[in-house]
Design an enzyme around this catalytic site. Structure first.
Site, PDB file in Angstrom:
ATOM      1  N   ARG A 232      51.736  60.009  -3.405  1.00 19.34           N
ATOM      2  CA  ARG A 232      50.765  60.155  -2.329  1.00 19.34           C
ATOM      3  C   ARG A 232      50.995  61.489  -1.630  1.00 19.34           C
ATOM      4  O   ARG A 232      52.122  61.964  -1.505  1.00 19.34           O
ATOM      5  CB  ARG A 232      50.898  59.028  -1.288  1.00 19.34           C
ATOM      6  CG  ARG A 232      50.176  57.735  -1.664  1.00 19.34           C
ATOM      7  CD  ARG A 232      48.667  57.894  -1.592  1.00 19.34           C
ATOM      8  NE  ARG A 232      47.958  56.665  -1.862  1.00 19.34           N
ATOM      9  CZ  ARG A 232      47.594  56.245  -3.057  1.00 19.34           C
ATOM     10  NH1 ARG A 232      47.922  56.957  -4.125  1.00 19.34           N
ATOM     11  NH2 ARG A 232      46.915  55.130  -3.214  1.00 19.34           N
ATOM     12  N   GLU A 261      43.027  65.635   0.531  1.00 16.90           N
ATOM     13  CA  GLU A 261      42.220  65.678  -0.696  1.00 16.90           C
ATOM     14  C   GLU A 261      40.745  65.402  -0.379  1.00 16.90           C
ATOM     15  O   GLU A 261      40.444  64.584   0.485  1.00 16.90           O
ATOM     16  CB  GLU A 261      42.740  64.628  -1.688  1.00 16.90           C
ATOM     17  CG  GLU A 261      44.164  64.875  -2.139  1.00 16.90           C
ATOM     18  CD  GLU A 261      44.706  63.739  -3.009  1.00 16.90           C
ATOM     19  OE1 GLU A 261      43.908  62.859  -3.422  1.00 16.90           O
ATOM     20  OE2 GLU A 261      45.914  63.713  -3.281  1.00 16.90           O
ATOM     21  N   HIS A 280      44.617  64.511  -8.505  1.00 21.93           N
ATOM     22  CA  HIS A 280      44.833  63.075  -8.308  1.00 21.93           C
ATOM     23  C   HIS A 280      44.271  62.269  -9.492  1.00 21.93           C
ATOM     24  O   HIS A 280      43.464  61.345  -9.324  1.00 21.93           O
ATOM     25  CB  HIS A 280      44.206  62.589  -7.006  1.00 21.93           C
ATOM     26  CG  HIS A 280      44.870  61.370  -6.441  1.00 21.93           C
ATOM     27  ND1 HIS A 280      45.107  61.193  -5.110  1.00 21.93           N
ATOM     28  CD2 HIS A 280      45.362  60.255  -7.061  1.00 21.93           C
ATOM     29  CE1 HIS A 280      45.698  60.019  -4.910  1.00 21.93           C
ATOM     30  NE2 HIS A 280      45.863  59.435  -6.091  1.00 21.93           N
TER      31      HIS A 280
END
Length: 317
Positions: A232, A261, A280
């Protein structure tokens, strides 16, 4: 019960639609992300399936029918779990859908950094055919891999890295060694992971681990060590990381998760040649994507039918 998918960017909802149709459960897809959008569009839902939407205390208070929130994925950082628990709202996730994919992505990033693949690809194409630019590169069996977080994904990563010849150490306050894990992993302290590892891979939750890797941590790491984050954003203090890279305090980083993000191309971290970034995507394979959609829908059906769900996050009375 009525299921509302608060938000989803998948190309197709065919898997979910079939599972809910077969179960005789009504489903609606919205594109509600903010508190106000969820409150406005989703008030009549008993079950929320969430991708990015924030399910806060305010949302729960304005959606009185809500009984269950399940996330497309592992992390539930967009859901106020204590608030849900106090209101008797069940929270769930799907922790095992991309277990192999995330571990394999971390391995790919680690090996790319260790063997300097990206750097040498660019150098060979742009400059000349000469391996000397890669020096030094070390044998896997002479390197130590440190794993921070020894849940499903962390153990999967550790076992595979051990199979490639690395010495593997790891740390996790909730980990209990077994005869099986002792074959591929040695549990140590956080300080030992930081100080001994040539490669450190993060597999811990963001909750409780904000800025776990920071200015002080980077000073304790080997100046040749590389850091992998497929967990994360926020676990690494990115300003401190940028400074550590600029000063040569660590050897490089590979980031699949970052703060804020989607991250713009002007990130100062992107200028470093010893930084690899992916958007991601560690969770992704075609197979994992289908498994996630299926499991989220199946969990919702179980809850709607009063059956035990497989992946509860909290305990409610």
């Amino acid at each position: 019960m009525k299921v509302i998918i608060t938000d989803c960017d998948h190309e197709s909802m065919d898997i979910e639609e079939k599972i809910f149709a077969d179960a005789g459960i009504e489903m609606e897809l919205k594109q509600a992300f903010s508190e106000d959008e969820v409150i406005e569009q989703c008030q009549d839902g008993d079950i929320f399936i969430v991708q990015y939407a924030n399910i806060t205390e305010k949302v729960m208070d304005h959606c009185p029918k809500l009984k269950y929130v399940v996330r497309y994925g592992v992390g539930v950082d967009t859901v106020d779990v204590p608030a849900a628990t106090s209101r008797g709202i069940q929270v769930g996730n799907v922790p095992d859908y991309g277990m192999n994919e995330v571990a394999d992505h971390a391995i790919a990033l680690a090996l790319a950094l260790s063997r300097k693949i990206v750097k040498m690809d660019a150098f060979t194409k742009d400059e000349k055919w000469d391996y000397i630019e890669s020096i030094p590169v070390h044998r896997f069996s002479e390197q130590t891999v440190g794993v921070v977080g020894l849940g499903r994904i962390g153990r999967n990563f550790a076992k595979k890295m051990n199979g490639l010849g690395f010495r593997v150490i790891g740390t996790d306050p909730y980990f209990h060694a077994t005869r099986e894990t002792e074959e591929y992993l040695t549990a140590v302290s956080m300080d030992e992971v930081i100080e001994q590892s040539d490669i450190i891979s993060l597999h811990c939750p963001a909750d409780g681990n904000k800025d776990l890797f920071n200015e002080e941590t980077f000073k304790k790491m080997k100046n040749t060590a590389v850091l992998i984050n497929v967990a994360r954003g926020g676990i690494i203090n990115e300003n401190d990381l940028e400074q550590a890279l600029t000063k040569g305090e660590i050897g490089g980083a590979a980031l699949d998760c970052m703060v804020g993000e989607p991250v713009g191309t002007d990130s100062p971290l992107f200028k470093h040649k010893n930084v690899i970034v992916t958007p991601h995507m560690a969770w992704y394979s075609e197979e994992a994507a289908k498994e996630l959609k299926r499991k989220v829908a199946e969990e919702s059906v179980r809850f709607a039918k009063g059956e035990p769900i497989h992946y509860p996050i909290n305990k409610v009375s």
